[in-house]
Design an enzyme around this catalytic site. Structure first.
Site, PDB file in Angstrom:
ATOM      1  N   LYS A   1      67.914  35.650  27.121  1.00 42.43           N
ATOM      2  CA  LYS A   1      68.653  35.786  28.386  1.00 42.43           C
ATOM      3  C   LYS A   1      67.910  35.140  29.549  1.00 42.43           C
ATOM      4  O   LYS A   1      68.519  34.500  30.398  1.00 42.43           O
ATOM      5  CB  LYS A   1      68.887  37.277  28.693  1.00 42.43           C
ATOM      6  CG  LYS A   1      69.729  37.988  27.646  1.00 42.43           C
ATOM      7  CD  LYS A   1      69.837  39.485  27.915  1.00 42.43           C
ATOM      8  CE  LYS A   1      68.570  40.251  27.648  1.00 42.43           C
ATOM      9  NZ  LYS A   1      68.161  40.363  26.236  1.00 42.43           N
TER      10      LYS A   1
ATOM     11  N   GLN B   1      68.093  43.836  27.672  1.00 40.02           N
ATOM     12  CA  GLN B   1      68.349  44.402  26.340  1.00 40.02           C
ATOM     13  C   GLN B   1      69.592  43.748  25.696  1.00 40.02           C
ATOM     14  O   GLN B   1      70.016  42.701  26.147  1.00 40.02           O
ATOM     15  CB  GLN B   1      68.518  45.936  26.398  1.00 40.02           C
ATOM     16  CG  GLN B   1      67.236  46.707  26.672  1.00 40.02           C
ATOM     17  CD  GLN B   1      66.792  46.697  28.121  1.00 40.02           C
ATOM     18  OE1 GLN B   1      67.549  47.034  29.007  1.00 40.02           O
ATOM     19  NE2 GLN B   1      65.556  46.325  28.366  1.00 40.02           N
TER      20      GLN B   1
ATOM     21  N   GLY C   1      61.685  41.996  28.723  1.00 39.78           N
ATOM     22  CA  GLY C   1      60.675  40.942  28.814  1.00 39.78           C
ATOM     23  C   GLY C   1      61.412  39.628  28.741  1.00 39.78           C
ATOM     24  O   GLY C   1      61.888  39.250  27.683  1.00 39.78           O
ATOM     25  N   HIS C   2      61.574  38.961  29.874  1.00 43.21           N
ATOM     26  CA  HIS C   2      62.378  37.737  29.909  1.00 43.21           C
ATOM     27  C   HIS C   2      61.469  36.527  30.079  1.00 43.21           C
ATOM     28  O   HIS C   2      60.816  36.362  31.095  1.00 43.21           O
ATOM     29  CB  HIS C   2      63.426  37.838  31.019  1.00 43.21           C
ATOM     30  CG  HIS C   2      64.440  38.910  30.734  1.00 43.21           C
ATOM     31  ND1 HIS C   2      65.450  39.251  31.588  1.00 43.21           N
ATOM     32  CD2 HIS C   2      64.597  39.710  29.650  1.00 43.21           C
ATOM     33  CE1 HIS C   2      66.189  40.217  31.042  1.00 43.21           C
ATOM     34  NE2 HIS C   2      65.678  40.516  29.881  1.00 43.21           N
TER      35      HIS C   2
ATOM     36  N   ASP D   1      66.121  40.372  23.363  1.00 42.10           N
ATOM     37  CA  ASP D   1      65.319  39.175  23.067  1.00 42.10           C
ATOM     38  C   ASP D   1      66.161  38.007  22.574  1.00 42.10           C
ATOM     39  O   ASP D   1      65.724  37.219  21.745  1.00 42.10           O
ATOM     40  CB  ASP D   1      64.208  39.493  22.034  1.00 42.10           C
ATOM     41  CG  ASP D   1      63.318  40.631  22.507  1.00 42.10           C
ATOM     42  OD1 ASP D   1      63.011  40.666  23.706  1.00 42.10           O
ATOM     43  OD2 ASP D   1      62.961  41.482  21.680  1.00 42.10           O
TER      44      ASP D   1
END
Ligand code: IMO
Ligand code: MG
Length: 427
Positions: free
Chosen positions: A16, A223, A40-41, A13
């Protein structure tokens, strides 16, 4: 530069997705190489706000070919739902490809992970419960099912039958839960196979050809380094390597091709899931930062814990990634604080250490040693030039650069694409 790897330097988080979206403008190819839909991007661009889980964050540019490499584990149901939702929002998916070697997340992975996490009780890892750990375990145990397997139904059924027999034995005999149906899984995955078949490719060749043409390839990490199964806070880690080295292995090209490693570091820290977090903020500040930054899991909705910038962690992850440069994200979140802390070392049994320990028992005895810096208390979100940042913000960035011995080439001051200070063009 022809190959740039973008990797998280903390516990995930770090932002990225935003950075990859921004750098994609000048890229020809964006490749995911590890993780799965535990990622989750978040991407905010002129087309809207998107929370991507499997589809590479380069998807918004028409010239970019997007690949999910062999190092990614793919839940086809999640991928297809994500594709549908992107398509509905007008995003062109015609250049999206999947490695035939990518392992698939199967229904029993989700079931077994749920049962295992429950069984761990107070020792639960706090995973995203997407079946990531069981899927990577199966890959290494050589009982995985890969995207390419869906293309030959007969062989797929035979392999699934054999694997499911074993999985059902675990589900029923170890956990006393209900077995899964071979016919149901087979039917469901054949449908996924049919829909995904045109995208399943020998992607290592596509990447090699792109490099041959002199194309610019962006490797999108998932990650963060402190979740790495070797170097992270094991066992509170994920199950594939988020490190830059994995960009090569998880996509299928040689490590010598990587020209630049961009380490993404949030200007503070956050962590979701169980496990140690040495620089966690005192409650009041932590809650304030969490609400201001909306630090809630994109995948799980869980509140993230917030902490001060930990230079012991960051120096370690800068080293194991071999970062060429840093992107410091969410600097604007700190705009309101009168003073800021940076952890420069850990006090361990009366001595100061500056390397991150492997043992969680040792880490538990460590107390962060802080250096205090003045805050700037003016908004920075509209600033686009480093020189225009308030002197205290520049000092904060400079101190991080000094502690990590690495230049902060990019500074992000907001979630939108343009809310970025670029000090060195890297694509
Ligand atoms: P992005 O790509 C933050 C964490 C989980 C849990 C541990 C293991 O958005 O940075 P897993 O489901 O992977 O077996 O869970 O890893 N985790 C993440 N935390 N960001 C992520 O991804 C994460 N992916 C996994 O919370 O602690
Ligand atoms: Mg995330």
């Amino acid at each position: 530069m022809s190959v740039v790897a973008v990797v998280g330097g903390q516990w995930g988080d770090e932002g990225k997705g935003k950075i990859v979206d921004m750098l994609s403008e000048k890229s020809d190819m964006v490749v995911r190489f590890s993780g799965g839909d535990n990622a989750g991007h978040t991407v905010v661009n002129p087309l809207g706000e998107f929370a991507l889980r499997l589809v590479p964050s380069g998807i918004f540019y028409p010239q970019v070919t997007c690949i999910m490499g062999n190092g990614v584990v793919i839940n086809p149901a999640v991928l297809l739902a994500e594709m549908d939702s992107l398509r509905q929002r007008g995003i062109d998916l015609s250049r999206l490809y999947i490695s035939d070697r990518a392992n698939l997340i199967m229904p029993y992975h989700l079931v077994i992970e749920g049962l295992e996490e429950e069984a761990r009780g107070g020792r639960a890892i706090g995973t995203t419960r997407k079946g990531i750990g069981p899927a990577f375990s199966d890959k290494i145990a050589r009982v995985g099912i890969r995207a390419g397997d869906l293309l030959d139904r007969e062989a797929f059924r035979e392999r699934l039958e054999h694997i499911l027999e074993y999985k059902n034995a675990i589900i029923t005999k170890v956990f006393g839960a209900e077995p899964l149906s071979l016919d149901d899984i087979f039917k469901e995955y054949c449908e996924y196979g049919e829909r995904l078949a045109p995208r399943i490719r020998e992607t290592t060749l596509m990447i090699a050809e792109a490099l041959e043409r002199g194309n610019k390839v962006l490797m999108e990490g998932a990650q963060g380094a402190l979740l790495d199964p070797d170097f992270g806070t094991y066992p509170f880690a994920t199950s594939s390597s988020p490190l830059a080295g994995e960009a090569s292995i998880g996509a299928g090209f040689g490590p010598t091709r990587i020209n630049y490693v961009l380490g993404i570091y949030k200007a503070y820290c956050s962590r979701v899931g169980a496990g140690p977090f040495p620089t966690e903020m005192e409650k009041e500040t932590g809650n304030m930062i969490r609400e201001r930054a909306y630090e809630y899991g994109v995948v799980s909705g869980r509140p993230r814990s917030c902490g001060w910038f930990d230079a012991v962690v960051a120096r370690f992850t800068q080293r194991i990634n071999g970062c060429t440069g840093l992107a410091i994200t969410r600097l604007d979140i700190l705009d309101v604080l009168p003073s800021l802390k940076i952890c420069t070392g850990y006090e361990l049994d009366g001595a100061i250490i500056d390397n991150f320990p492997a043992s969680l028992a040792v880490l538990a005895r460590c107390r962060p040693v802080y250096e205090e810096l003045p805050g700037w208390q003016v908004p920075t979100s509209d600033i686009r030039q480093f020189e225009q940042l308030p002197p205290e913000a520049r000092q904060y960035v400079a101190r991080i650069e000094e502690l990590l011995s690495c230049p902060a080439d990019i500074i992000s001051v907001g979630s939108a694409r343009e809310q970025t200070i670029i000090r060195r063009a890297i694509m």
